[in-house]
Design a protein around this motif. Sequence first.
Motif, short mmCIF file in Angstrom:
data_model
loop_
_atom_site.label_atom_id
_atom_site.label_comp_id
_atom_site.label_asym_id
_atom_site.label_seq_id
_atom_site.Cartn_x
_atom_site.Cartn_y
_atom_site.Cartn_z
N ILE A 123 0.85 -1.19 0.00
CA ILE A 123 0.00 0.00 0.00
C ILE A 123 0.88 1.24 0.00
N GLY A 149 2.11 2.29 -3.31
CA GLY A 149 1.12 2.76 -4.26
C GLY A 149 0.43 1.69 -5.08
N GLU A 150 0.60 0.43 -4.68
CA GLU A 150 -0.08 -0.63 -5.40
C GLU A 150 -1.58 -0.40 -5.30
N PRO A 151 -2.27 -0.41 -6.44
CA PRO A 151 -3.70 -0.15 -6.37
C PRO A 151 -4.42 -1.27 -5.62
N ASP A 152 -5.05 -0.91 -4.55
CA ASP A 152 -5.82 -1.86 -3.76
C ASP A 152 -7.06 -1.12 -3.32
N MET A 153 -8.07 -1.17 -4.17
CA MET A 153 -9.27 -0.37 -3.96
C MET A 153 -10.00 -0.74 -2.68
N LEU A 166 -11.92 2.41 0.33
CA LEU A 166 -11.85 3.29 -0.85
C LEU A 166 -11.12 4.60 -0.56
N SER A 169 -7.42 5.31 -2.10
CA SER A 169 -7.51 5.37 -3.56
C SER A 169 -8.20 6.66 -4.00
N ARG A 220 -5.77 9.60 -3.54
CA ARG A 220 -4.79 9.64 -4.64
C ARG A 220 -5.41 10.25 -5.89
N GLU A 221 -6.61 9.81 -6.22
CA GLU A 221 -7.29 10.31 -7.42
C GLU A 221 -7.57 11.81 -7.32
#
Length: 185
Positions: A129, A132-136, A149, A152, A155-156
């Motif tokens: 995490i 930055g590994e995407p883990d929604m 969420l 994530s 970041r968005e």
Amino acid sequence: LRELSEIVQDVEAGAEHVRRVSRGFTGQLRTDAVVDRCDVATIVQQVSRLVRPELQGRAVLSILGGSLEVRASPLRLTQVLINLIVNAAHAVASMARSEVGQVRVRWLAVGDLARIEVVDDGPGLPKRIEQGEPDMLFTTKPPGSGTGLGLSLCRELVTEMGGALEIRSVPGTGTLAAIELPLVR
């Protein structure tokens, strides 16, 4: 009487924020999320009042920084800071300890960027995490308490404002979430 007036103002500001955020979930937030100049100190002070009930008994919030104008959406920056601070407070409260945990928010100019840091002394995050590994659906909260969420979404939102979100963590020591946004010059 003055304190009551401040409480009413905080409730009104919180209600307006909830209204805007809920509109955002239905895709209507675009016009409210205009990137403009905003003062980090003002936003952090507003956020600190909004999150006060979530921090009570969980964490002590320390704030350090002066006036610093950035190019950002005040609404989105508020959303990101609320999420990061509340998550930090929940993380420090999840640890067995004799004292209340610490959450610090500080900001400074670094070249052409503002760096806004939310630092806690909680249990830390898994390496995947942090990198930055995407883990929604990642959450540190117990089952049924978190959606997974938040990070994530943060970041968005920061990316959409032309910035970056960096996460650094040391298991058992805490986490630093650093938002970098363009300074207004």
